[in-house]
Scaffold this active site. Structure first.
Site, PDB file in Angstrom:
ATOM      1  N   ASP A 191       9.309   2.166  -1.463  1.00 37.56           N
ATOM      2  CA  ASP A 191       9.029   3.476  -2.049  1.00 37.56           C
ATOM      3  C   ASP A 191       9.237   3.434  -3.556  1.00 37.56           C
ATOM      4  OD1 ASP A 191       8.332   6.170  -2.030  1.00 37.56           O
ATOM      5  OD2 ASP A 191      10.348   6.859  -1.522  1.00 37.56           O
TER       6      ASP A 191
ATOM      7  N   HIS B  53      -0.396   6.577   1.320  1.00 39.16           N
ATOM      8  CA  HIS B  53       0.649   6.806   2.332  1.00 39.16           C
ATOM      9  C   HIS B  53       0.350   8.049   3.153  1.00 39.16           C
ATOM     10  CE1 HIS B  53       4.041   9.337   3.562  1.00 39.16           C
ATOM     11  NE2 HIS B  53       4.495   8.229   4.099  1.00 39.16           N
TER      12      HIS B  53
ATOM     13  N   HIS C  29       0.949   6.898  -3.193  1.00 38.53           N
ATOM     14  CA  HIS C  29       1.400   7.940  -2.269  1.00 38.53           C
ATOM     15  C   HIS C  29       0.225   8.674  -1.619  1.00 38.53           C
ATOM     16  CE1 HIS C  29       5.543   7.330  -3.544  1.00 38.53           C
ATOM     17  NE2 HIS C  29       5.899   8.111  -2.534  1.00 38.53           N
TER      18      HIS C  29
ATOM     19  N   HIS D  37       8.143   5.336   5.608  1.00 39.69           N
ATOM     20  CA  HIS D  37       7.477   5.878   4.416  1.00 39.69           C
ATOM     21  C   HIS D  37       7.281   4.798   3.361  1.00 39.69           C
ATOM     22  CE1 HIS D  37       6.734   8.816   1.121  1.00 39.69           C
ATOM     23  NE2 HIS D  37       7.516   8.015   0.413  1.00 39.69           N
TER      24      HIS D  37
END
Length: 359
Positions: A170, A256, A253, A270
């Site tokens: 992340d 994601h 992101h 994540h």
């Protein structure tokens, strides 16, 4: 353009901090506390939590977190609040985001206690809400950042190594997304454009990951605290937290969020999906090959996915991947923060190219 940087009122990191939570809440003027706690952490540290608040003479209500970080969950907890004047979130990312969302709707202070360093969620004025089935729902912008973030490194070092690796995944995106947002002058979650401070924190985050990431992971595999672990905890939680929020999100992101639509990706964390998204972003940007390969090799050292198969996607079903690509380019997606216009077809090509490089 207005530049804005935001952060929690106070960040505390050290060993044995969970035993000081009652005292820290007393400093906030707390008279009654309500804590949403991860089930595993509750099973291990319940007595320490109770003792900490008893020493501070603060009544404590403990609620075990179950299910998803969904609007339904947040509403249910809010309905249970009595006269509590502070909310605590103790656990992983979804537990913390739930506590932050509860505090937002209840207009109460919130103390965040991450027990893993698996995401950069703890410091942010943001909760990521999912449906009860686990699909990405929306970003919930909160009124403010947490009043206090307390990271107990001893607890974090005992968590599964895969969780620390996911946090590194992340955090790995933070600099590259902030760099893209600076080029595009995109509005960040802080409400303005990026600043020197935000980009500097994002860059420090990346440098810390590359320097200490592998050593920290080895130490956590042995369940031991070390300077490398301390550095990575700060990078994953604080540097990445401020860096993403005030520096901005972009393609990593966006991908994601789109990957959460696929059932086969639900078992991945994540940060694992974000790590692959970072490689896709670099491909989209036509970044120098050595920069992209450096990220791929680092991910391999950490054990982060660099191919579709490692994400759980065992066949390159173009129709399925196009669904992901289209979702990543939605009007409200962070993909819109890229310094050039991106279409779904380009995302699909970048996904397949990233997969080939990973192989």
């Amino acid at each position: 353009m207005t530049q804005i940087i935001i952060s929690p009122s106070k960040y505390i990191q050290g060993s044995g901090e969970i035993r000081k939570l009652g005292a820290y809440c007393a400093q906030l003027g707390t008279t009654q506390a309500y804590a949403v706690v991860d089930p595993y952490i509750l099973s291990l540290y319940k007595e320490e939590l109770i003792h900490s608040f008893a020493e501070a003479a603060i009544p404590l209500q403990l609620r075990e977190f179950k299910g998803e970080c969904s609007q339904r969950q947040v509403d249910t907890i809010n309905a249970e609040l009595d006269s509590s004047d502070v909310i605590l979130g103790i656990g992983g990312g979804k537990t913390l985001d739930t506590a932050k969302a509860v505090s937002h709707f209840a207009s109460l202070p919130v103390v965040i206690v991450p027990t893993v360093a698996s995401t950069d969620a703890p410091c942010s004025a943001l909760s990521v809400l999912y449906t009860d089935e686990g699909e990405f729902d929306r970003y919930l912008a909160l009124r403010r950042n947490p009043d206090l973030v307390v990271a107990d490194v001893d607890i974090i070092a005992k968590a599964p190594a895969r969780l620390l690796a996911a946090g590194i995944g992340d955090a790995l995106s933070t600099y590259y997304e902030a760099r893209a947002c600076q080029k595009s002058q995109a509005l960040t979650h802080a409400g303005g454009t990026s600043s020197i401070a935000a980009l500097s924190l994002a860059k420090a985050c990346l440098e810390t990951l590359l320097t200490d990431g592998v050593a920290a992971l080895q130490d956590v595999q042995q369940k031991r605290t070390s300077p490398a672990v301390e550095h990575i905890v700060e990078a994953n939680i604080y540097l990445s937290g401020i860096g993403f929020e005030s520096g901005g999100l972009a393609a990593a992101h966006a991908l994601h969020n789109a990957l959460t639509l696929l059932e086969e990706c639900r078992h991945t964390y994540h940060g694992e999906k974000v790590a692959f998204g970072t490689i896709v972003q670099l491909v989209l940007e036509k970044a120098p090959t050595d920069e992209t390969l450096k990220v791929i090799h680092f991910c391999q050292e950490i054990g982060l996915p660099v191919t579709l198969q490692e994400l759980g996607i065992t066949s390159a079903d173009h129709e399925k991947l196009m669904r992901v690509a289209r979702a990543s380019c939605a009007e409200d997606s962070p993909m819109q923060n890229m310094p050039f216009q991106v279409c779904a077809e380009e995302v699909l090509e970048a996904i397949l190219a990233a997969d080939r490089l990973g192989k």
